[in-house]
Design a protein around this motif. Structure first.
Motif, PDB file in Angstrom:
ATOM      1  N   ILE A 131      38.998  35.956  50.657  1.00 27.81           N
ATOM      2  CA  ILE A 131      37.622  35.922  50.174  1.00 27.81           C
ATOM      3  C   ILE A 131      36.686  36.508  51.235  1.00 27.81           C
ATOM      4  O   ILE A 131      36.678  36.076  52.387  1.00 27.81           O
ATOM      5  CB  ILE A 131      37.194  34.482  49.829  1.00 27.81           C
ATOM      6  CG1 ILE A 131      38.036  33.946  48.674  1.00 27.81           C
ATOM      7  CG2 ILE A 131      35.710  34.431  49.480  1.00 27.81           C
ATOM      8  CD1 ILE A 131      37.904  34.736  47.389  1.00 27.81           C
ATOM      9  N   LYS A 132      35.898  37.506  50.816  1.00 28.37           N
ATOM     10  CA  LYS A 132      34.967  38.168  51.726  1.00 28.37           C
ATOM     11  C   LYS A 132      33.504  37.861  51.403  1.00 28.37           C
ATOM     12  O   LYS A 132      32.611  38.255  52.149  1.00 28.37           O
ATOM     13  CB  LYS A 132      35.192  39.682  51.671  1.00 28.37           C
ATOM     14  CG  LYS A 132      36.589  40.108  52.115  1.00 28.37           C
ATOM     15  CD  LYS A 132      36.755  41.619  52.006  1.00 28.37           C
ATOM     16  CE  LYS A 132      38.153  42.042  52.434  1.00 28.37           C
ATOM     17  NZ  LYS A 132      38.344  43.517  52.295  1.00 28.37           N
ATOM     18  N   LEU A 133      33.274  37.182  50.280  1.00 29.20           N
ATOM     19  CA  LEU A 133      31.906  36.851  49.861  1.00 29.20           C
ATOM     20  C   LEU A 133      31.956  35.624  48.968  1.00 29.20           C
ATOM     21  O   LEU A 133      32.822  35.518  48.101  1.00 29.20           O
ATOM     22  CB  LEU A 133      31.280  38.019  49.088  1.00 29.20           C
ATOM     23  CG  LEU A 133      29.923  37.750  48.421  1.00 29.20           C
ATOM     24  CD1 LEU A 133      28.830  37.581  49.472  1.00 29.20           C
ATOM     25  CD2 LEU A 133      29.563  38.879  47.450  1.00 29.20           C
ATOM     26  N   ILE A 149      24.886  20.834  52.260  1.00 25.26           N
ATOM     27  CA  ILE A 149      24.572  21.346  53.596  1.00 25.26           C
ATOM     28  C   ILE A 149      25.855  21.509  54.406  1.00 25.26           C
ATOM     29  O   ILE A 149      26.042  22.508  55.124  1.00 25.26           O
ATOM     30  CB  ILE A 149      23.591  20.407  54.321  1.00 25.26           C
ATOM     31  CG1 ILE A 149      22.265  20.317  53.544  1.00 25.26           C
ATOM     32  CG2 ILE A 149      23.346  20.891  55.747  1.00 25.26           C
ATOM     33  CD1 ILE A 149      21.550  21.638  53.369  1.00 25.26           C
ATOM     34  N   THR A 150      26.758  20.557  54.283  1.00 22.94           N
ATOM     35  CA  THR A 150      28.063  20.675  54.948  1.00 22.94           C
ATOM     36  C   THR A 150      28.776  21.944  54.497  1.00 22.94           C
ATOM     37  O   THR A 150      29.353  22.681  55.313  1.00 22.94           O
ATOM     38  CB  THR A 150      28.938  19.446  54.631  1.00 22.94           C
ATOM     39  OG1 THR A 150      28.290  18.271  55.117  1.00 22.94           O
ATOM     40  CG2 THR A 150      30.315  19.573  55.263  1.00 22.94           C
ATOM     41  N   LEU A 151      28.735  22.195  53.194  1.00 19.76           N
ATOM     42  CA  LEU A 151      29.371  23.390  52.643  1.00 19.76           C
ATOM     43  C   LEU A 151      28.728  24.657  53.182  1.00 19.76           C
ATOM     44  O   LEU A 151      29.422  25.593  53.609  1.00 19.76           O
ATOM     45  CB  LEU A 151      29.275  23.357  51.118  1.00 19.76           C
ATOM     46  CG  LEU A 151      29.767  24.606  50.378  1.00 19.76           C
ATOM     47  CD1 LEU A 151      31.248  24.827  50.640  1.00 19.76           C
ATOM     48  CD2 LEU A 151      29.488  24.473  48.887  1.00 19.76           C
ATOM     49  N   LEU A 152      27.406  24.704  53.188  1.00 17.67           N
ATOM     50  CA  LEU A 152      26.700  25.891  53.667  1.00 17.67           C
ATOM     51  C   LEU A 152      26.972  26.140  55.147  1.00 17.67           C
ATOM     52  O   LEU A 152      27.149  27.288  55.570  1.00 17.67           O
ATOM     53  CB  LEU A 152      25.198  25.742  53.414  1.00 17.67           C
ATOM     54  CG  LEU A 152      24.765  25.774  51.944  1.00 17.67           C
ATOM     55  CD1 LEU A 152      23.295  25.390  51.818  1.00 17.67           C
ATOM     56  CD2 LEU A 152      25.010  27.151  51.336  1.00 17.67           C
ATOM     57  N   GLU A 153      27.006  25.079  55.923  1.00 21.44           N
ATOM     58  CA  GLU A 153      27.296  25.229  57.352  1.00 21.44           C
ATOM     59  C   GLU A 153      28.709  25.756  57.565  1.00 21.44           C
ATOM     60  O   GLU A 153      28.948  26.579  58.461  1.00 21.44           O
ATOM     61  CB  GLU A 153      27.105  23.886  58.062  1.00 21.44           C
ATOM     62  CG  GLU A 153      25.640  23.464  58.156  1.00 21.44           C
ATOM     63  CD  GLU A 153      25.465  22.078  58.743  1.00 21.44           C
ATOM     64  OE1 GLU A 153      26.465  21.314  58.783  1.00 21.44           O
ATOM     65  OE2 GLU A 153      24.334  21.746  59.148  1.00 21.44           O
ATOM     66  N   ALA A 208      39.411  26.768  40.087  1.00 21.12           N
ATOM     67  CA  ALA A 208      39.487  25.348  40.439  1.00 21.12           C
ATOM     68  C   ALA A 208      38.288  24.629  39.846  1.00 21.12           C
ATOM     69  O   ALA A 208      37.238  25.235  39.623  1.00 21.12           O
ATOM     70  CB  ALA A 208      39.521  25.165  41.954  1.00 21.12           C
ATOM     71  N   THR A 209      38.452  23.336  39.601  1.00 19.48           N
ATOM     72  CA  THR A 209      37.373  22.498  39.073  1.00 19.48           C
ATOM     73  C   THR A 209      37.101  21.364  40.045  1.00 19.48           C
ATOM     74  O   THR A 209      38.029  20.695  40.509  1.00 19.48           O
ATOM     75  CB  THR A 209      37.747  21.906  37.702  1.00 19.48           C
ATOM     76  OG1 THR A 209      37.939  22.968  36.764  1.00 19.48           O
ATOM     77  CG2 THR A 209      36.652  20.979  37.193  1.00 19.48           C
ATOM     78  N   ILE A 246      36.411  24.391  48.547  1.00 22.46           N
ATOM     79  CA  ILE A 246      35.928  25.614  49.200  1.00 22.46           C
ATOM     80  C   ILE A 246      36.495  25.732  50.611  1.00 22.46           C
ATOM     81  O   ILE A 246      36.874  26.824  51.057  1.00 22.46           O
ATOM     82  CB  ILE A 246      34.389  25.641  49.249  1.00 22.46           C
ATOM     83  CG1 ILE A 246      33.809  25.587  47.837  1.00 22.46           C
ATOM     84  CG2 ILE A 246      33.901  26.896  49.969  1.00 22.46           C
ATOM     85  CD1 ILE A 246      34.229  26.703  46.932  1.00 22.46           C
ATOM     86  N   GLN A 247      36.576  24.623  51.316  1.00 17.20           N
ATOM     87  CA  GLN A 247      37.131  24.667  52.670  1.00 17.20           C
ATOM     88  C   GLN A 247      38.597  25.085  52.652  1.00 17.20           C
ATOM     89  O   GLN A 247      39.076  25.708  53.603  1.00 17.20           O
ATOM     90  CB  GLN A 247      36.965  23.302  53.343  1.00 17.20           C
ATOM     91  CG  GLN A 247      35.520  22.999  53.730  1.00 17.20           C
ATOM     92  CD  GLN A 247      35.346  21.615  54.323  1.00 17.20           C
ATOM     93  OE1 GLN A 247      36.150  20.711  54.086  1.00 17.20           O
ATOM     94  NE2 GLN A 247      34.278  21.436  55.089  1.00 17.20           N
ATOM     95  N   ALA A 248      39.299  24.768  51.570  1.00 18.03           N
ATOM     96  CA  ALA A 248      40.696  25.193  51.451  1.00 18.03           C
ATOM     97  C   ALA A 248      40.800  26.676  51.105  1.00 18.03           C
ATOM     98  O   ALA A 248      41.685  27.379  51.597  1.00 18.03           O
ATOM     99  CB  ALA A 248      41.402  24.355  50.391  1.00 18.03           C
ATOM    100  N   ILE A 249      39.880  27.162  50.266  1.00 14.51           N
ATOM    101  CA  ILE A 249      39.907  28.570  49.865  1.00 14.51           C
ATOM    102  C   ILE A 249      39.385  29.473  50.974  1.00 14.51           C
ATOM    103  O   ILE A 249      39.892  30.574  51.201  1.00 14.51           O
ATOM    104  CB  ILE A 249      39.078  28.775  48.575  1.00 14.51           C
ATOM    105  CG1 ILE A 249      39.705  28.000  47.409  1.00 14.51           C
ATOM    106  CG2 ILE A 249      38.982  30.259  48.219  1.00 14.51           C
ATOM    107  CD1 ILE A 249      38.878  28.031  46.135  1.00 14.51           C
ATOM    108  N   VAL A 250      38.349  28.990  51.669  1.00 13.59           N
ATOM    109  CA  VAL A 250      37.755  29.746  52.784  1.00 13.59           C
ATOM    110  C   VAL A 250      37.886  28.883  54.037  1.00 13.59           C
ATOM    111  O   VAL A 250      36.939  28.206  54.444  1.00 13.59           O
ATOM    112  CB  VAL A 250      36.272  30.085  52.506  1.00 13.59           C
ATOM    113  CG1 VAL A 250      35.728  31.005  53.596  1.00 13.59           C
ATOM    114  CG2 VAL A 250      36.098  30.720  51.136  1.00 13.59           C
ATOM    115  N   PRO A 251      39.072  28.853  54.639  1.00  7.02           N
ATOM    116  CA  PRO A 251      39.319  27.938  55.775  1.00  7.02           C
ATOM    117  C   PRO A 251      38.571  28.352  57.043  1.00  7.02           C
ATOM    118  O   PRO A 251      38.145  29.477  57.185  1.00  7.02           O
ATOM    119  CB  PRO A 251      40.835  28.029  55.961  1.00  7.02           C
ATOM    120  CG  PRO A 251      41.215  29.363  55.411  1.00  7.02           C
ATOM    121  CD  PRO A 251      40.256  29.644  54.282  1.00  7.02           C
TER     122      PRO A 251
END
Length: 233
Positions: free
Chosen positions: A2-4, A112-116, A216-217, A228-233
């Motif tokens: 994933i690049k974006l 916010i955790t996700l964005l960071e 994913a759901t 998201i953390q798993a997809i974009v580690p």
């Protein structure tokens, strides 16, 4: 890889409905304070009728929430027969009350955790049919760009709004992008049709009966962060 990552805003990063409803009530209260005779012109029934009128008269602006609200205010105040400059001042003042309130949304702490997490890994572009202001909300530093219907000239689920996000995100191909949102059709199915990977935040959906097949759901914002953390580690 994933690049974006593209993110919906309302009902994905925050619960929008209560804040927007309160902003509308504040707008009405401000107008009535300025012009008490406008009270009967701003009831919920009248406001709903104005939207139907606008839909018939100016369907081309329906996906432009700022223009829509200002046009509805113009229609609502027309019976007062005020001088044009005075009416315009009321419209702009009322809209600013609404817009300030509308941007008092509070992002979920998990958002916010996700964005960071994403900010140090990939570009993030917001895609919204609304008129949220990231700077006023205080999270603009996490985003490379915001694409709304007014900027794109089309609204989700139109492919054009997603293509613009891909361009602003660094000319990334859809196959290298991930879109996250709460709407089964406008977010998930629309972006998936272009080749995006998708994550559906089901807990944010106003209508969970619509069918979609995301990558994913997430049943909660906490689960969304983990996915998201798993997809974009």
């Amino acid at each position: 890889m994933i690049k974006l990552v593209t993110l919906d805003l309302d009902n994905t990063l925050w619960d929008a409905e209560p804040t927007i409803h309160q902003a509308h009530r504040d707008m009405v209260a401000w107008l009535v304070a300025q012009r008490p005779e406008s009270t009967e012109l701003l009831t919920p029934k009248v406001w709903a009728g104005l939207r139907r009128t606008l839909q018939a008269q100016q369907p081309e602006i329906l996906y432009h929430p700022t223009a829509v609200r200002k046009a509805m205010l113009q229609l609502a105040l027309a019976p007062l027969q005020l001088p044009i400059p005075q009416q315009q001042d009321l419209v702009e003042g009322a809209f600013e009350v609404f817009y300030d309130g509308r941007n008092q949304v509070k992002p979920y702490p998990e958002a916010i955790t996700l964005l960071e997490h994403l900010a140090t890994r990939v570009p993030v572009v917001a895609i919204t049919n609304g008129n949220a202001n990231l700077e006023r909300i205080g999270i603009d530093q996490y985003f490379k760009a915001i694409v709304n219907a007014e900027r794109a000239g089309v609204a989700k689920p139109h492919p054009g709004i997603f293509h613009l996000a891909l361009s602003l995100g660094g000319n990334v191909s859809a196959q290298d992008a991930l879109h996250v949102g709460d709407h089964a059709l406008e977010d998930v199915e629309a972006s998936k049709a272009l080749g995006f990977q998708t994550v559906w935040l089901k807990s944010g959906a106003l209508d969970t009966t619509q069918h979609c097949e995301p990558t994913a759901t997430a049943e909660s914002i906490s689960e969304l962060v983990a996915i998201i953390q798993a997809i974009v580690p």
